[in-house]
Design an enzyme around this catalytic site. Structure first.
Site, PDB file in Angstrom:
ATOM      1  N   TYR A 143       0.820  -1.217   0.000  1.00  0.00           N
ATOM      2  CA  TYR A 143       0.000   0.000   0.000  1.00  0.00           C
ATOM      3  C   TYR A 143       0.853   1.265   0.000  1.00  0.00           C
ATOM      4  O   TYR A 143       0.349   2.371  -0.188  1.00  0.00           O
ATOM      5  CB  TYR A 143      -0.954   0.018   1.198  1.00  0.00           C
ATOM      6  N   LYS A 194       3.316 -15.430   0.915  1.00  0.00           N
ATOM      7  CA  LYS A 194       3.338 -16.249  -0.298  1.00  0.00           C
ATOM      8  C   LYS A 194       4.808 -16.464  -0.650  1.00  0.00           C
ATOM      9  O   LYS A 194       5.296 -15.979  -1.676  1.00  0.00           O
ATOM     10  CB  LYS A 194       2.588 -15.543  -1.439  1.00  0.00           C
ATOM     11  N   ASP A 227      -3.137 -17.888   0.845  1.00  0.00           N
ATOM     12  CA  ASP A 227      -4.353 -18.429   0.219  1.00  0.00           C
ATOM     13  C   ASP A 227      -4.858 -19.648   0.986  1.00  0.00           C
ATOM     14  O   ASP A 227      -6.061 -19.809   1.213  1.00  0.00           O
ATOM     15  CB  ASP A 227      -4.129 -18.748  -1.269  1.00  0.00           C
ATOM     16  N   ASP A 251      -4.983  -7.402   5.762  1.00  0.00           N
ATOM     17  CA  ASP A 251      -6.205  -6.664   5.434  1.00  0.00           C
ATOM     18  C   ASP A 251      -7.293  -7.643   4.992  1.00  0.00           C
ATOM     19  O   ASP A 251      -8.411  -7.661   5.513  1.00  0.00           O
ATOM     20  CB  ASP A 251      -5.857  -5.685   4.291  1.00  0.00           C
ATOM     21  N   ASP A 255     -10.668  -9.129   7.337  1.00  0.00           N
ATOM     22  CA  ASP A 255     -12.068  -8.962   6.938  1.00  0.00           C
ATOM     23  C   ASP A 255     -12.762 -10.310   6.853  1.00  0.00           C
ATOM     24  O   ASP A 255     -13.930 -10.456   7.216  1.00  0.00           O
ATOM     25  CB  ASP A 255     -12.170  -8.242   5.580  1.00  0.00           C
TER      26      ASP A 255
END
Ligand code: NAD
Length: 370
Positions: A143, A194, A227, A251, A255
């Site tokens: 970000y 990852k 994942d 993030d 959620d």
């Protein structure tokens, strides 16, 4: 009487001031019944600050936040300010505070209370008793990384670029927070990245492993691809204790974990910075929800997320574990007794507004402390 604890309260916009009023009841109760006095200042942030001071977070507010032991934040934004230019958006208020206070670790608990087990998106058996803490790195990564932007080539074709950048110091400091937390919980950290396809992920895995081995050998550490973690959160969420991830993965996964609890009006969060030379750690506490303009002014907002954010503040900034547990237990008991705000309403329960929920919580605190 305990020594004063310096607290800056920034209610913000929409339902922010409404739910913050209920926190003030709890603060008054603490003062009265637990003999804990808070030195409270209140300030403007977001749209309210734009209207009064021409900026979503003034230099003075930042200075007051830096001088405080902790900041309790409401929520910002709303249709009134939707057409403001990007650099005048109310949401920049909280971004500035996070940046200027160096708040790099975002803590989001995802807890399923027994009373709300049917509100989850998953079957009750999968989530009953769920208590996961997501630790998200919040000032680095994709970000903020450079280069970033949308560039046009000679033929006018556009390319969008974001860059994931992490230094080992950035990874190490947030990893320490996760390990520390795990020690106070069930002693397990799941670090997600990852590493199979990202260089920053390889470094992330290496650094977290090194910190774990050298400084927290007593804490169980597992590495998991992000994942796979998303899939595991949906299929076997109770295997997790503390999940540690980058800004991006944290993030998304926080959620997802929030959805497992089923109710935005119940979710608190904390964002912590480094310990400074005086031994103080900057910290900001806020509900996960926004300013909910659709229900603002109606007196029906659920104050629990804001009140549970205050409980996190008691625990993390003031070391008041017993009082934090009292507040959390009061919330659980009131819901267990059948009171519900509209957002968590279920058949057979009593629907109440913001103020009645706050009053019931204080009555419950009285009973618990009797
Ligand atoms: P939101 O969280 O404000 O609302 C989403 C939905 O959940 C709405 O239907 C709302 O009524 C409901 N809801 C949220 N909190 C509730 C509560 N305590 N009790 C009962 N119902 C509740 O998200 P949004 O609608 O996407 O955003 C509204 C505004 O809030 C926007 O301006 C957005 O930018 C801002 N926002 C601010 C923050 C923040 O201050 N940190 C976070 C998210 C969104």
């Amino acid at each position: 009487m305990s020594s004063n604890k310096k607290l800056l309260i920034l209610p913000g916009d929409g339902i922010g001031p409404e739910v913050m009023r209920e926190v003030r009841r709890v603060v008054d109760w603490m003062d009265r019944r637990r003999h804990v006095s808070f030195d409270i200042e209140e300030g403007l942030v977001g749209g309210a600050a734009l209207d009064a001071e021409g900026t979503p977070c003034s230099d003075e507010t930042v200075a007051r936040a830096k001088a405080a032991d902790a900041v309790l934040f409401g929520s910002v934004g709303g249709p009134k300010w939707d057409s403001m230019p990007f650099d005048k958006r109310p949401e920049l208020g909280v971004l500035r505070l996070r940046k200027d206070l160096g708040l790099f670790a975002n803590l989001r608990p995802a807890v399923v209370l027994d009373a709300l087990v049917d509100a989850s998106s998953l079957k009750a058996d999968l989530v009953r008793g769920l208590d996961v803490m997501i630790v998200r790195e919040s000032t680095g990564g994709i970000y903020f990384g450079e280069p970033r932007g949308i560039h046009k080539d000679a033929n006018g074709k556009r390319t969008g670029i974001d860059t994931e950048v992490y230094t080992e110091d950035e990874i190490a400091r947030v990893a320490r927070i996760a390990f520390d937390l795990a020690r106070k919980r069930r002693n397990k950290v799941t670090s997600v990245e990852k590493a199979n396809v990202m260089q920053s992920g390889r470094l992330w895995r290496a650094v977290v492993g090194e910190i774990g081995k050298a400084e927290f050998p007593d804490v169980e550490l597992e590495h998991m691809y992000a994942d796979n973690c998303a899939m595991q959160l949906c299929s076997r969420p109770k295997q997790f204790d503390v999940i540690l991830g980058s800004n991006l993965f944290g993030d998304v996964l926080s959620d997802l974990a929030a959805a497992l609890t089923g109710s935005l009006g119940m979710l608190p969060s904390a964002t912590l910075g480094a310990v400074d030379s005086s031994g103080r750690r900057h910290a900001l506490y806020e509900p996960v929800h926004g300013s909910a303009p659709d229900i603002a002014g109606k007196g029906i907002a659920n104050p629990c997320a804001q009140i549970l954010s205050f409980a996190m503040l008691l625990r993390w900034s003031f070391g008041m574990e017993e009082d934090a547990r009292l507040v959390e237990t009061a919330v659980e008991k009131v819901l267990g007794g059948g009171l519900r705000t509209a957002d968590i309403m279920q058949a057979g329960m009593a629907r109440v507004g913001t103020g009645v929920m706050g009053e019931a919580l204080v009555r419950e605190l009285d009973k618990l402390a009797a």
